[in-house]
Design a protein around this motif. Structure first.
Motif, PDB file in Angstrom:
ATOM      1  N   LEU A   7      23.920  20.563 -13.885  1.00 15.94           N
ATOM      2  CA  LEU A   7      23.247  21.266 -12.801  1.00 15.94           C
ATOM      3  C   LEU A   7      22.129  22.152 -13.339  1.00 15.94           C
ATOM      4  O   LEU A   7      22.273  22.785 -14.379  1.00 15.94           O
ATOM      5  N   ASP A   8      21.024  22.187 -12.607  1.00 15.98           N
ATOM      6  CA  ASP A   8      19.923  23.096 -12.924  1.00 15.98           C
ATOM      7  C   ASP A   8      20.372  24.493 -12.501  1.00 15.98           C
ATOM      8  O   ASP A   8      20.578  24.738 -11.311  1.00 15.98           O
ATOM      9  N   PRO A   9      20.515  25.429 -13.445  1.00 13.91           N
ATOM     10  CA  PRO A   9      21.046  26.744 -13.106  1.00 13.91           C
ATOM     11  C   PRO A   9      20.087  27.614 -12.296  1.00 13.91           C
ATOM     12  O   PRO A   9      20.489  28.633 -11.744  1.00 13.91           O
ATOM     13  N   ASP A  10      18.830  27.205 -12.210  1.00 11.93           N
ATOM     14  CA  ASP A  10      17.814  28.023 -11.545  1.00 11.93           C
ATOM     15  C   ASP A  10      17.393  27.490 -10.177  1.00 11.93           C
ATOM     16  O   ASP A  10      16.394  27.947  -9.628  1.00 11.93           O
ATOM     17  N   PHE A  11      18.133  26.520  -9.643  1.00  9.91           N
ATOM     18  CA  PHE A  11      17.734  25.950  -8.358  1.00  9.91           C
ATOM     19  C   PHE A  11      18.914  25.901  -7.400  1.00  9.91           C
ATOM     20  O   PHE A  11      19.998  25.445  -7.748  1.00  9.91           O
ATOM     21  N   GLN A  12      18.678  26.378  -6.209  1.00 15.93           N
ATOM     22  CA  GLN A  12      19.570  26.128  -5.082  1.00 15.93           C
ATOM     23  C   GLN A  12      18.717  26.145  -3.831  1.00 15.93           C
ATOM     24  O   GLN A  12      17.707  26.835  -3.756  1.00 15.93           O
ATOM     25  N   PHE A  13      19.118  25.337  -2.865  1.00 13.91           N
ATOM     26  CA  PHE A  13      18.355  25.179  -1.625  1.00 13.91           C
ATOM     27  C   PHE A  13      19.339  25.304  -0.474  1.00 13.91           C
ATOM     28  O   PHE A  13      20.299  24.532  -0.384  1.00 13.91           O
ATOM     29  N   ASP A  14      19.130  26.291   0.387  1.00 12.17           N
ATOM     30  CA  ASP A  14      20.053  26.563   1.482  1.00 12.17           C
ATOM     31  C   ASP A  14      19.463  26.154   2.821  1.00 12.17           C
ATOM     32  O   ASP A  14      18.280  26.423   3.087  1.00 12.17           O
ATOM     33  N   LEU A  15      20.288  25.534   3.641  1.00  8.03           N
ATOM     34  CA  LEU A  15      19.936  25.197   5.014  1.00  8.03           C
ATOM     35  C   LEU A  15      21.021  25.741   5.930  1.00  8.03           C
ATOM     36  O   LEU A  15      22.207  25.676   5.597  1.00  8.03           O
ATOM     37  N   LYS A  16      20.599  26.267   7.081  1.00 10.67           N
ATOM     38  CA  LYS A  16      21.543  26.725   8.090  1.00 10.67           C
ATOM     39  C   LYS A  16      21.120  26.147   9.429  1.00 10.67           C
ATOM     40  O   LYS A  16      19.943  26.202   9.787  1.00 10.67           O
ATOM     41  N   TYR A  17      22.081  25.588  10.145  1.00 11.71           N
ATOM     42  CA  TYR A  17      21.799  24.990  11.448  1.00 11.71           C
ATOM     43  C   TYR A  17      23.093  24.916  12.244  1.00 11.71           C
ATOM     44  O   TYR A  17      24.183  25.083  11.695  1.00 11.71           O
ATOM     45  N   GLN A  18      22.977  24.679  13.543  1.00 12.90           N
ATOM     46  CA  GLN A  18      24.157  24.585  14.398  1.00 12.90           C
ATOM     47  C   GLN A  18      24.653  23.143  14.472  1.00 12.90           C
ATOM     48  O   GLN A  18      23.857  22.200  14.500  1.00 12.90           O
ATOM     49  N   VAL A  19      25.974  23.002  14.496  1.00 12.33           N
ATOM     50  CA  VAL A  19      26.619  21.699  14.624  1.00 12.33           C
ATOM     51  C   VAL A  19      27.771  21.804  15.608  1.00 12.33           C
ATOM     52  O   VAL A  19      28.237  22.901  15.920  1.00 12.33           O
TER      53      VAL A  19
END
Length: 145
Positions: free
Chosen positions: A69-81
């Motif tokens: 894993l790349d320790p310097d990357f994260q991508f967050d998404l938030k949405y309704q389901v």
């Protein structure tokens, strides 16, 4: 995990990229009607990283030990389901994606998808999935360049 209305449902996944040093390909999983990434819901007490690695191994057969894993990357998404078992009650879903590197293109053992495909890493690829995959690939491209 039992869901409670108003609760945030957490999930995590990995954008798998092959190639040492320079990205060569990335993996997409095929559902009946769309492309997706290996991902799934967090179990009680599980971190996003633990979930992402577990779900990726479960859905692809690639062992966690083969993913860096790349320790310097994260991508967050938030949405309704909504979920069938819970009628029309809305839940907020929070999905965190990571970049994971693998050597070459390991053989896959698919458990939840019809098929999978390694795509050439040449962002911007043709639109794939505008709400999740396209913005994730763009963020990963910016991070890696």
């Amino acid at each position: 995990m039992k869901k409670v209305p108003g609760q945030t449902v957490k999930a995590a996944g990995i954008l798998l990229i092959s190639g040492e040093g320079t990205p060569a390909h990335f993996l997409l999983m095929r559902h009946r009607d769309r492309w997706d990434l290996p991902k799934g819901h967090c179990e009680d007490g599980e971190t996003f990283v633990e979930t992402a690695l577990r779900e990726t191994e479960e859905e692809t057969g690639i062992p966690q030990s083969a993913i860096s894993l790349d320790p310097d990357f994260q991508f967050d998404l938030k949405y309704q389901v909504t979920y069938k078992n819970y009628g029309d009650l809305p839940f907020e879903k929070h999905v965190r994606y990571f970049i994971g590197f693998v050597r070459d293109q390991p053989a896959l053992t698919l458990t939840e998808h019809e098929s999978a495909q390694w795509w050439a890493w040449d962002p911007p690829n043709a639109p794939i999935q505008s709400e999740t995959i396209d913005p994730l690939i763009l963020a990963a491209q910016q991070h890696l360049s």
